[in-house]
Write a protein that holds these residues in place. Structure first.
Motif, PDB file in Angstrom:
ATOM      1  N   LEU A 218       0.895  -1.116   0.032  1.00  0.00           N
ATOM      2  CA  LEU A 218       0.068   0.066   0.219  1.00  0.00           C
ATOM      3  C   LEU A 218       0.727   1.137   0.064  1.00  0.00           C
ATOM      4  CD1 LEU A 218      -2.962  -0.540   2.518  1.00  0.00           C
ATOM      5  CD2 LEU A 218      -2.785  -0.570  -0.046  1.00  0.00           C
ATOM      6  N   ASN A 219       2.127   1.227   0.772  1.00  0.00           N
ATOM      7  CA  ASN A 219       2.870   2.292   0.540  1.00  0.00           C
ATOM      8  C   ASN A 219       3.292   2.694  -0.587  1.00  0.00           C
ATOM      9  OD1 ASN A 219       3.489   0.731   3.475  1.00  0.00           O
ATOM     10  ND2 ASN A 219       3.637   2.720   3.900  1.00  0.00           N
ATOM     11  N   LEU A 220       3.692   1.640  -1.294  1.00  0.00           N
ATOM     12  CA  LEU A 220       4.444   1.768  -2.571  1.00  0.00           C
ATOM     13  C   LEU A 220       3.341   2.190  -3.597  1.00  0.00           C
ATOM     14  CD1 LEU A 220       6.871   1.607  -4.419  1.00  0.00           C
ATOM     15  CD2 LEU A 220       6.346  -0.894  -4.933  1.00  0.00           C
ATOM     16  N   PHE A 221       2.106   1.618  -3.718  1.00  0.00           N
ATOM     17  CA  PHE A 221       1.330   1.976  -4.759  1.00  0.00           C
ATOM     18  C   PHE A 221       0.663   3.371  -4.381  1.00  0.00           C
ATOM     19  CE2 PHE A 221      -0.598  -1.905  -6.949  1.00  0.00           C
ATOM     20  CZ  PHE A 221       0.811  -2.765  -6.784  1.00  0.00           C
ATOM     21  N   LEU A 222       0.430   3.731  -3.195  1.00  0.00           N
ATOM     22  CA  LEU A 222       0.092   5.143  -2.752  1.00  0.00           C
ATOM     23  C   LEU A 222       1.052   6.108  -3.165  1.00  0.00           C
ATOM     24  CD1 LEU A 222      -2.253   4.358   0.480  1.00  0.00           C
ATOM     25  CD2 LEU A 222      -2.986   4.996  -1.941  1.00  0.00           C
ATOM     26  N   ALA A 223       2.353   5.970  -2.672  1.00  0.00           N
ATOM     27  CA  ALA A 223       3.315   6.738  -2.928  1.00  0.00           C
ATOM     28  C   ALA A 223       3.343   7.228  -4.388  1.00  0.00           C
ATOM     29  CB  ALA A 223       4.799   6.286  -2.534  1.00  0.00           C
ATOM     30  N   THR A 224       3.279   6.183  -5.382  1.00  0.00           N
ATOM     31  CA  THR A 224       3.245   6.362  -6.563  1.00  0.00           C
ATOM     32  C   THR A 224       2.024   7.230  -7.312  1.00  0.00           C
ATOM     33  OG1 THR A 224       4.394   3.929  -7.032  1.00  0.00           O
ATOM     34  CG2 THR A 224       3.366   5.327  -8.990  1.00  0.00           C
ATOM     35  N   ALA A 225       0.995   6.948  -6.889  1.00  0.00           N
ATOM     36  CA  ALA A 225      -0.444   7.729  -7.222  1.00  0.00           C
ATOM     37  C   ALA A 225      -0.132   9.087  -6.777  1.00  0.00           C
ATOM     38  CB  ALA A 225      -1.581   6.864  -6.487  1.00  0.00           C
ATOM     39  N   PHE A 226       0.388   9.319  -5.517  1.00  0.00           N
ATOM     40  CA  PHE A 226       0.392  10.649  -4.855  1.00  0.00           C
ATOM     41  C   PHE A 226       1.223  11.300  -6.037  1.00  0.00           C
ATOM     42  CE2 PHE A 226      -1.923   9.554  -1.055  1.00  0.00           C
ATOM     43  CZ  PHE A 226      -2.985  10.490  -1.320  1.00  0.00           C
ATOM     44  N   LEU A 227       2.487  11.042  -6.086  1.00  0.00           N
ATOM     45  CA  LEU A 227       3.451  11.419  -6.855  1.00  0.00           C
ATOM     46  C   LEU A 227       3.107  11.806  -8.086  1.00  0.00           C
ATOM     47  CD1 LEU A 227       6.823   9.367  -6.069  1.00  0.00           C
ATOM     48  CD2 LEU A 227       6.608  11.861  -5.799  1.00  0.00           C
ATOM     49  N   ARG A 228       2.133  10.990  -8.790  1.00  0.00           N
ATOM     50  CA  ARG A 228       1.661  11.130  -9.951  1.00  0.00           C
ATOM     51  C   ARG A 228       0.648  12.578 -10.181  1.00  0.00           C
ATOM     52  NH1 ARG A 228       1.713   8.206 -14.290  1.00  0.00           N
ATOM     53  NH2 ARG A 228      -0.524   8.618 -14.897  1.00  0.00           N
ATOM     54  N   VAL A 229       0.060  12.933  -8.780  1.00  0.00           N
ATOM     55  CA  VAL A 229      -0.824  14.310  -8.949  1.00  0.00           C
ATOM     56  C   VAL A 229       0.065  15.335  -8.376  1.00  0.00           C
ATOM     57  CG1 VAL A 229      -2.868  12.770  -8.973  1.00  0.00           C
ATOM     58  CG2 VAL A 229      -1.776  13.269  -6.679  1.00  0.00           C
ATOM     59  N   GLY A 230       1.480  15.135  -8.069  1.00  0.00           N
ATOM     60  CA  GLY A 230       2.114  16.344  -7.863  1.00  0.00           C
ATOM     61  C   GLY A 230       2.579  16.453  -6.308  1.00  0.00           C
ATOM     62  N   MET A 231       2.530  15.267  -5.759  1.00  0.00           N
ATOM     63  CA  MET A 231       3.133  15.552  -4.175  1.00  0.00           C
ATOM     64  C   MET A 231       4.633  15.547  -4.358  1.00  0.00           C
ATOM     65  SD  MET A 231       2.845  12.368  -1.152  1.00  0.00           S
ATOM     66  CE  MET A 231       1.160  13.106  -0.624  1.00  0.00           C
ATOM     67  N   GLU A 232       5.128  16.271  -3.345  1.00  0.00           N
ATOM     68  CA  GLU A 232       6.586  16.567  -3.290  1.00  0.00           C
ATOM     69  C   GLU A 232       7.256  14.966  -3.029  1.00  0.00           C
ATOM     70  OE1 GLU A 232       8.402  19.241  -3.939  1.00  0.00           O
ATOM     71  OE2 GLU A 232       6.600  20.264  -4.589  1.00  0.00           O
ATOM     72  N   GLU A 233       8.591  15.074  -3.478  1.00  0.00           N
ATOM     73  CA  GLU A 233       9.072  13.759  -3.026  1.00  0.00           C
ATOM     74  C   GLU A 233       9.160  13.627  -1.488  1.00  0.00           C
ATOM     75  OE1 GLU A 233      13.371  11.468  -4.094  1.00  0.00           O
ATOM     76  OE2 GLU A 233      12.830  13.124  -5.513  1.00  0.00           O
ATOM     77  N   ALA A 234       9.587  14.467  -0.758  1.00  0.00           N
ATOM     78  CA  ALA A 234      10.004  14.394   0.520  1.00  0.00           C
ATOM     79  C   ALA A 234       8.654  13.734   1.158  1.00  0.00           C
ATOM     80  CB  ALA A 234      10.359  15.800   1.092  1.00  0.00           C
ATOM     81  N   GLU A 235       7.591  14.350   0.755  1.00  0.00           N
ATOM     82  CA  GLU A 235       6.285  14.020   1.539  1.00  0.00           C
ATOM     83  C   GLU A 235       5.944  12.562   0.996  1.00  0.00           C
ATOM     84  OE1 GLU A 235       2.776  14.986   3.932  1.00  0.00           O
ATOM     85  OE2 GLU A 235       5.057  15.403   3.782  1.00  0.00           O
ATOM     86  N   ALA A 236       6.148  12.210  -0.271  1.00  0.00           N
ATOM     87  CA  ALA A 236       6.106  10.871  -0.798  1.00  0.00           C
ATOM     88  C   ALA A 236       7.121   9.858  -0.008  1.00  0.00           C
ATOM     89  CB  ALA A 236       6.273  10.763  -2.372  1.00  0.00           C
TER      90      ALA A 236
END
Length: 303
Positions: A218-236
């Motif tokens: 879940l961590n990996l899938f959600l981090a990928t999804a959030f990065l795709r919509v503009g989340m900052e790398e540090a937050e991801a």
């Protein structure tokens, strides 16, 4: 469709032949057949095996596979002799062609150590096979990922193993994910992702197995999804390290984490063009953990 199904539908590639499960072919085939008939079949992906064991699969499958609405999709791991493996796959596909085929070999996984190596591998693989190239992420992977993308391949990342040394650092993994997102390059992950959230677990099924901190799928899938919509790398990266089930809120319209939210379209897009699947030697373990987190309600469990 619920958010958990949008995020995980068809995501678990079954790799029961590989450690730490290390099952024999007959048992792995029987397991996969059962999972396809079970209530969590919606989450099941491909059956993973080495090209060298295709003939063994055919023998086991002849006794186990019954004709169904769709063939078993296979993901094949290439060995040291790629041209020979491609010939084996081509012959296998000829034997299993036609409208009643029950085995479909349409995905291949190989390792590439340099951009030139990757170019050569992907040049050889026919368009009938979707290729995933496993790369080393201990250094900046941009050049390797660019080579994968140029030839229409997809990336593969190893996220763990049966020793603590097999796990990449969080910083290396999130850098890989960010680079894939920037390149709009789909990828799959393999190893060490049996559990939904990051925590310490036993690294194998042996009674005296050492423990180590594993990444969660879940961590990996959600981090990928959030990065795709503009989340900052540090937050991801913080999301990649998240271990609290209470921090995630899944419902019928999306998922939220600490003030950030994804709707169903964002989850669907992340699966189509981001993280495609993860290989796991167990199917029941990730499903059981999701049930324990109360994320698989009656609607989510329907096949």
């Amino acid at each position: 469709m619920s958010a958990i199904r949008a995020l995980l539908a068809g995501s678990i590639d079954y790799a029961g032949l590989f450690p730490p499960a290390g099952l024999d072919m007959a048992t792995a085939v029987e397991n996969y057949a059962g999972y396809r008939r079970g209530p969590a079949a919606w989450a099941l992906g491909r059956f993973v095996l080495p090209v060298s064991r295709l003939s063994e699969l055919e023998v086991a499958a002849a006794r186990t596979i019954q004709e169904g609405p769709s063939p078993w999709s296979l993901s094949l791991l290439a060995g040291a002799d790629l041209p020979q493996d491609l010939e084996v796959i081509a012959e296998f596909s000829r034997r299993h062609s036609g409208p009643k085929r029950n085995l479909l070999a349409d995905t291949i996984e190989a390792k590439g150590s340099s951009a030139g190596d990757i170019e050569n591998i992907l040049h050889r693989i026919p368009s009938t096979l979707q290729a995933y190239i496993e790369i080393d992420i201990n250094r900046d992977p941009r050049d390797l990922l660019a080579a994968v993308a140029r030839r229409g391949g997809r990336a593969k990342v190893r996220t763990g193993g049966i020793t603590s040394e097999a796990f990449p650092s969080s910083s290396d993994l999130i850098r890989f994910v960010r680079c894939c997102v920037e390149a709009d390059l789909p990828f799959k992950a393999t190893a060490g992702l049996h559990h939904p959230l990051r925590a310490e677990y036993r690294l194998s099924y042996e009674p005296d197995s050492p423990a180590g901190v594993m990444f969660g799928f879940l961590n990996l899938f959600l981090a990928t999804a959030f990065l795709r919509v503009g989340m900052e790398e540090a937050e991801a990266a913080r999301l990649l390290e998240e271990g609290s089930p209470e921090s995630l809120d899944f419902d019928e319209t999306g998922v939220a984490w600490k003030g950030h939210r994804l709707d169903l379209k964002a989850l669907h897009d992340a699966r189509q063009s981001g993280v495609v699947s993860f290989g796991s030697c167990s199917f029941t373990e990730p499903i059981g953990d999701l049930e324990a987190m109360h994320l698989l309600g009656s609607g989510a469990r329907q096949g």
